[in-house]
Design a protein around this motif. Sequence first.
Motif, PDB file in Angstrom:
ATOM      1  N   GLY A  24       1.883 -57.531  61.801  1.00 19.49           N
ATOM      2  CA  GLY A  24       2.235 -56.304  61.103  1.00 19.49           C
ATOM      3  C   GLY A  24       2.703 -56.570  59.691  1.00 19.49           C
ATOM      4  O   GLY A  24       2.346 -55.841  58.753  1.00 19.49           O
ATOM      5  N   SER A  25       3.485 -57.632  59.517  1.00 17.31           N
ATOM      6  CA  SER A  25       3.954 -57.991  58.180  1.00 17.31           C
ATOM      7  C   SER A  25       2.796 -58.351  57.272  1.00 17.31           C
ATOM      8  O   SER A  25       2.756 -57.952  56.098  1.00 17.31           O
ATOM      9  N   ASP A  26       1.837 -59.113  57.805  1.00 10.86           N
ATOM     10  CA  ASP A  26       0.662 -59.493  57.003  1.00 10.86           C
ATOM     11  C   ASP A  26      -0.105 -58.259  56.541  1.00 10.86           C
ATOM     12  O   ASP A  26      -0.576 -58.190  55.392  1.00 10.86           O
ATOM     13  N   LEU A  27      -0.250 -57.280  57.435  1.00 15.88           N
ATOM     14  CA  LEU A  27      -0.959 -56.050  57.062  1.00 15.88           C
ATOM     15  C   LEU A  27      -0.212 -55.306  55.968  1.00 15.88           C
ATOM     16  O   LEU A  27      -0.824 -54.815  55.008  1.00 15.88           O
ATOM     17  N   TYR A  28       1.091 -55.227  56.091  1.00 20.13           N
ATOM     18  CA  TYR A  28       1.884 -54.557  55.063  1.00 20.13           C
ATOM     19  C   TYR A  28       1.744 -55.272  53.718  1.00 20.13           C
ATOM     20  O   TYR A  28       1.689 -54.619  52.667  1.00 20.13           O
ATOM     21  N   TRP A  29       1.701 -56.604  53.731  1.00 16.37           N
ATOM     22  CA  TRP A  29       1.497 -57.341  52.467  1.00 16.37           C
ATOM     23  C   TRP A  29       0.142 -56.995  51.857  1.00 16.37           C
ATOM     24  O   TRP A  29       0.022 -56.818  50.638  1.00 16.37           O
ATOM     25  N   ALA A  30      -0.888 -56.912  52.711  1.00 15.97           N
ATOM     26  CA  ALA A  30      -2.236 -56.590  52.209  1.00 15.97           C
ATOM     27  C   ALA A  30      -2.264 -55.201  51.575  1.00 15.97           C
ATOM     28  O   ALA A  30      -2.845 -55.005  50.499  1.00 15.97           O
ATOM     29  N   ILE A  31      -1.604 -54.231  52.231  1.00 12.37           N
ATOM     30  CA  ILE A  31      -1.591 -52.869  51.681  1.00 12.37           C
ATOM     31  C   ILE A  31      -0.764 -52.817  50.402  1.00 12.37           C
ATOM     32  O   ILE A  31      -1.111 -52.097  49.457  1.00 12.37           O
ATOM     33  N   CYS A  32       0.315 -53.600  50.354  1.00 12.10           N
ATOM     34  CA  CYS A  32       1.100 -53.692  49.119  1.00 12.10           C
ATOM     35  C   CYS A  32       0.216 -54.163  47.965  1.00 12.10           C
ATOM     36  O   CYS A  32       0.282 -53.620  46.858  1.00 12.10           O
ATOM     37  N   ALA A  33      -0.624 -55.173  48.225  1.00  9.31           N
ATOM     38  CA  ALA A  33      -1.531 -55.678  47.187  1.00  9.31           C
ATOM     39  C   ALA A  33      -2.525 -54.607  46.755  1.00  9.31           C
ATOM     40  O   ALA A  33      -2.850 -54.476  45.565  1.00  9.31           O
ATOM     41  N   ILE A  34      -3.018 -53.803  47.719  1.00  9.07           N
ATOM     42  CA  ILE A  34      -3.945 -52.718  47.387  1.00  9.07           C
ATOM     43  C   ILE A  34      -3.266 -51.709  46.475  1.00  9.07           C
ATOM     44  O   ILE A  34      -3.848 -51.234  45.485  1.00  9.07           O
ATOM     45  N   MET A  35      -2.025 -51.356  46.796  1.00  8.19           N
ATOM     46  CA  MET A  35      -1.291 -50.372  45.993  1.00  8.19           C
ATOM     47  C   MET A  35      -1.042 -50.893  44.577  1.00  8.19           C
ATOM     48  O   MET A  35      -1.170 -50.146  43.591  1.00  8.19           O
ATOM     49  N   ILE A  36      -0.688 -52.158  44.457  1.00  5.71           N
ATOM     50  CA  ILE A  36      -0.448 -52.740  43.133  1.00  5.71           C
ATOM     51  C   ILE A  36      -1.743 -52.736  42.315  1.00  5.71           C
ATOM     52  O   ILE A  36      -1.753 -52.362  41.133  1.00  5.71           O
ATOM     53  N   THR A  37      -2.836 -53.147  42.952  1.00  2.00           N
ATOM     54  CA  THR A  37      -4.124 -53.170  42.255  1.00  2.00           C
ATOM     55  C   THR A  37      -4.532 -51.777  41.809  1.00  2.00           C
ATOM     56  O   THR A  37      -4.984 -51.577  40.666  1.00  2.00           O
ATOM     57  N   ALA A  38      -4.365 -50.801  42.688  1.00  2.00           N
ATOM     58  CA  ALA A  38      -4.723 -49.424  42.340  1.00  2.00           C
ATOM     59  C   ALA A  38      -3.893 -48.921  41.166  1.00  2.00           C
ATOM     60  O   ALA A  38      -4.407 -48.247  40.266  1.00  2.00           O
ATOM     61  N   THR A  39      -2.600 -49.260  41.158  1.00  2.00           N
ATOM     62  CA  THR A  39      -1.736 -48.840  40.057  1.00  2.00           C
ATOM     63  C   THR A  39      -2.236 -49.402  38.733  1.00  2.00           C
ATOM     64  O   THR A  39      -2.318 -48.686  37.725  1.00  2.00           O
ATOM     65  N   MET A  40      -2.576 -50.674  38.730  1.00  2.00           N
ATOM     66  CA  MET A  40      -3.067 -51.309  37.508  1.00  2.00           C
ATOM     67  C   MET A  40      -4.374 -50.682  37.052  1.00  2.00           C
ATOM     68  O   MET A  40      -4.589 -50.473  35.849  1.00  2.00           O
ATOM     69  N   VAL A  41      -5.246 -50.352  37.998  1.00  2.00           N
ATOM     70  CA  VAL A  41      -6.532 -49.738  37.648  1.00  2.00           C
ATOM     71  C   VAL A  41      -6.311 -48.352  37.053  1.00  2.00           C
ATOM     72  O   VAL A  41      -6.898 -48.000  36.015  1.00  2.00           O
ATOM     73  N   PHE A  42      -5.442 -47.553  37.681  1.00  2.00           N
ATOM     74  CA  PHE A  42      -5.207 -46.201  37.187  1.00  2.00           C
ATOM     75  C   PHE A  42      -4.565 -46.217  35.797  1.00  2.00           C
ATOM     76  O   PHE A  42      -4.924 -45.414  34.925  1.00  2.00           O
ATOM     77  N   VAL A  43      -3.624 -47.133  35.581  1.00  2.00           N
ATOM     78  CA  VAL A  43      -3.001 -47.240  34.259  1.00  2.00           C
ATOM     79  C   VAL A  43      -4.030 -47.721  33.241  1.00  2.00           C
ATOM     80  O   VAL A  43      -4.068 -47.244  32.097  1.00  2.00           O
ATOM     81  N   GLY A  44      -4.879 -48.664  33.639  1.00  2.00           N
ATOM     82  CA  GLY A  44      -5.928 -49.134  32.736  1.00  2.00           C
ATOM     83  C   GLY A  44      -6.902 -48.040  32.359  1.00  2.00           C
ATOM     84  O   GLY A  44      -7.310 -47.925  31.199  1.00  2.00           O
ATOM     85  N   LEU A  45      -7.274 -47.201  33.329  1.00  2.00           N
ATOM     86  CA  LEU A  45      -8.163 -46.082  33.031  1.00  2.00           C
ATOM     87  C   LEU A  45      -7.480 -45.071  32.116  1.00  2.00           C
ATOM     88  O   LEU A  45      -8.130 -44.461  31.260  1.00  2.00           O
ATOM     89  N   ALA A  46      -6.175 -44.907  32.279  1.00  2.00           N
ATOM     90  CA  ALA A  46      -5.441 -43.987  31.406  1.00  2.00           C
ATOM     91  C   ALA A  46      -5.520 -44.436  29.953  1.00  2.00           C
ATOM     92  O   ALA A  46      -5.592 -43.604  29.044  1.00  2.00           O
ATOM     93  N   ALA A  47      -5.508 -45.735  29.746  1.00  2.00           N
ATOM     94  CA  ALA A  47      -5.546 -46.265  28.380  1.00  2.00           C
ATOM     95  C   ALA A  47      -6.855 -45.960  27.675  1.00  2.00           C
ATOM     96  O   ALA A  47      -6.930 -46.031  26.444  1.00  2.00           O
ATOM     97  N   THR A  48      -7.888 -45.605  28.436  1.00  2.00           N
ATOM     98  CA  THR A  48      -9.179 -45.277  27.819  1.00  2.00           C
ATOM     99  C   THR A  48      -9.264 -43.809  27.409  1.00  2.00           C
ATOM    100  O   THR A  48     -10.261 -43.398  26.822  1.00  2.00           O
ATOM    101  N   LYS A  49      -8.235 -43.028  27.730  1.00  2.00           N
ATOM    102  CA  LYS A  49      -8.235 -41.597  27.440  1.00  2.00           C
ATOM    103  C   LYS A  49      -7.232 -41.279  26.341  1.00  2.00           C
ATOM    104  O   LYS A  49      -6.269 -42.003  26.127  1.00  2.00           O
ATOM    105  N   PRO A  50      -7.429 -40.164  25.629  1.00  2.00           N
ATOM    106  CA  PRO A  50      -6.384 -39.705  24.708  1.00  2.00           C
ATOM    107  C   PRO A  50      -5.094 -39.446  25.481  1.00  2.00           C
ATOM    108  O   PRO A  50      -5.126 -39.097  26.659  1.00  2.00           O
ATOM    109  N   ARG A  51      -3.962 -39.608  24.805  1.00  2.00           N
ATOM    110  CA  ARG A  51      -2.680 -39.492  25.510  1.00  2.00           C
ATOM    111  C   ARG A  51      -2.494 -38.135  26.179  1.00  2.00           C
ATOM    112  O   ARG A  51      -1.889 -38.041  27.240  1.00  2.00           O
TER     113      ARG A  51
END
Length: 322
Positions: free
Chosen positions: A33-60
């Motif tokens: 269960g802990s391993d699964l939670y770590w994997a989902i944590c990594a997914i959430m972190i990656t998604a956050t970085m992607v969404f912030v990166g996509l925001a940088a391509t748009k006007p504020r």
Amino acid sequence: MSSFFEKRGNNALNVNTNTQNGKSAAIAITTHGSDLYWAICAIMITATMVFVGLAATKPRHHRIFHYITAAITMVAAVAYFSMASNLGWTPIDVEFQRNNPVVRGVNREIFYVRYIDWFITTPLLLMDLLLTAGMPWPTVLFVILVDEVMIVTGLVGALVKSSYKWGYFAFGCAALAYIVWELVWTARKHASRLGSDIGKAFVSCGSLTAFLWILYPVAWGVCEGGNVISPDSEAVFYGILDVLAKPVFGALLIWGHRGIDPGRLGLHLRDYDSDPAVYANDKHANDYGVPANNTGVIHTGVAGTNNTTRPTDGIVTGAERV
């Protein structure tokens, strides 16, 4: 070499044991269960970085949905870090003691940090959807309040060991029913009248959210409520729902908004360097290259306005907001 990887493996349950508040939880997650939670944590972190990166391509002033969606996965990442570390939980006596070895015992591990996550992120999810539908602010605020009632009653019910937990469960389900009704009926109709592209974006994201949110009470019933499945299975059930309801939802939403101007949704947002009305005084106007005179009035220089001037007192009229 194998001993090296054993030492480098998941040691969270050894560091943070199954004892909290002077009580030990017999029904708790394992390393799986802990391993699964770590994997989902990594997914959430990656998604956050992607969404912030996509925001940088748009006007504020076009980034509002990127930022809201990134905030959702960012908060979820912290929650999943806590659960993967075997933190953010308390032992609660179960109402139903089972003979199944995976749920046998008196105390079950209840992750209250999960509800802290939901208390923050579910209003943001609803904001994403209701703002997409162009819903009026009173409706948005009331739906969010109902959502907070749903989350709080779910948490209180999970922390109650007697049959009274099901009363809180009923309150939460009633709140969920109202939210789903607003999404599938009122908000859907509102979005469809703003344009086919807006209606399509809302229907895809709203339908996904409504379907997934209906499954959360089922998960609660077999986990915190009924003690039917193990905490490791709980991690799988809630984990799949959260991944679909947050990163996957966010990707669909941002894709759906790719050609939609926020102004069409009633979100008339301005950037600090795009409208002279935000300049507080002559000094700031000069900093941005806007000509000003000695009377505290800025010349707009807009074509067709005969260089009409307006005061720099920071007050914006209703017409200027539009």
